[in-house]
Motif scaffolding. Sequence first.
Motif, PDB file in Angstrom:
ATOM      1  N   GLN A  48      -2.986   8.604  -0.170  1.00  0.00           N
ATOM      2  CA  GLN A  48      -3.619   7.284  -0.210  1.00  0.00           C
ATOM      3  C   GLN A  48      -3.515   6.673   1.186  1.00  0.00           C
ATOM      4  O   GLN A  48      -2.443   6.641   1.777  1.00  0.00           O
ATOM      5  N   ILE A  92      -8.370   0.702   0.570  1.00  0.00           N
ATOM      6  CA  ILE A  92      -7.522   1.839   0.242  1.00  0.00           C
ATOM      7  C   ILE A  92      -8.426   3.022  -0.093  1.00  0.00           C
ATOM      8  O   ILE A  92      -9.350   2.898  -0.902  1.00  0.00           O
ATOM      9  N   ALA A 108      -6.102  -0.562  -4.924  1.00  0.00           N
ATOM     10  CA  ALA A 108      -7.347  -0.269  -4.210  1.00  0.00           C
ATOM     11  C   ALA A 108      -8.449  -1.252  -4.583  1.00  0.00           C
ATOM     12  O   ALA A 108      -9.218  -1.691  -3.725  1.00  0.00           O
ATOM     13  N   THR A 163       0.814  -1.213   0.000  1.00  0.00           N
ATOM     14  CA  THR A 163       0.000   0.000   0.000  1.00  0.00           C
ATOM     15  C   THR A 163       0.848   1.264   0.000  1.00  0.00           C
ATOM     16  O   THR A 163       0.344   2.330  -0.376  1.00  0.00           O
ATOM     17  N   ARG A 171      -4.515   3.410   3.876  1.00  0.00           N
ATOM     18  CA  ARG A 171      -5.023   2.053   4.109  1.00  0.00           C
ATOM     19  C   ARG A 171      -5.696   2.025   5.463  1.00  0.00           C
ATOM     20  O   ARG A 171      -5.098   2.384   6.471  1.00  0.00           O
TER      21      ARG A 171
END
Length: 363
Positions: free
Chosen positions: A278, A240, A220, A199, A280
């Motif tokens: 981004q 994600i 994702a 990730t 997680r």
Amino acid sequence: MAELSFDLTLAHPGFRLEARHRGELPGITALFGPSGAGKSTLMRVIAGLERGASGRVSFGGTVWQDSGRRLFVPPQRRGVGMVFQDARLFGHLSVAGNLRYAARRARGLDPEITEEAVIDALDLAPLLARRPAQLSGGERQRVAIGRALLSRPRLMLMDEPLAALDLRRKAAILPYIARLPEAFGMPVLYVTHAIDEVTRIASDMIALKDGRVVAAGPVADVFARLDIDAGGSRFEAGVILEARVTELDSRWQLMRLDLGGQTLVMPVAPVEAGARVQLRVRARDVLLATRRPEGLSAQNVLEARVEEIIEEPAAAFAEVFLSVGGRPLRARVTRAAVAQLGLAPGQSVFAVLKAISFDRRVL
């Protein structure tokens, strides 16, 4: 961007690889799965280091292996750079000597990659006079990456290069790896069983289980699928999310992000307002409530809608799939909680997330 295609079969005692895939390699693609899934074996076949496989491998329109035509291109002619768990540096040479060795062997090859560019990209200048024995594990891996780059490959293959490093050294080296495709214009195929590495650096992933490709595509999309747990762990399952930084709070060392019109709060990161991040979010870090909770230490309470509930009859748990302003979220709760809260598809709920529960990557 180049296409990687393979359709392979390989039988070893106690293990069989039957892997098929065809797709573009945009930047860094993670080859992901648990130990024993066949990741390293597949990597060795792609590199040409394993001759026992039958089938076909091609990259960028060039066929590297086709057993039906008795075609096998040896590793040195495939134009791949390899980085392994152990750095495999020449102990009798300095860092500069290791780099020069690779550069001399690749003289005249494309793409043109200079020693100066590699040294600068990987911050190797302070290490050039040292021998490998004088380097930390993370420093050795940076040198190994530099040496692989100076072989001027068309494709970089990295086989769990951070497996031997502790969390602090992993965190230090991941940004260097993340920059490789942009800095040197080559795709990277990155083997790992660690979701946090996927990730943080990968845009796409290929997931393996028991020698087979079980999912492939953007991180994702693949990560949100329930069956990705076949390649990882339900304890680490999640989604994600992409959010935009709206405010940096220096007083509390927090930053606020916009997620579809709702606000997320998390510890400050070295980013600027307006940056896309981004995140997680682990399913185990999401709590659900049917009324907006008050008096919590958790900073994030999001309005959500239940999309689907998948219960595990043989276990205590259930996976609740949610939508937050059109973005997916996932919670792992007990089946008893589902019953007690009366959860059902279409229901409005509140998802509670801890501010410290995020992994992040700047896009």
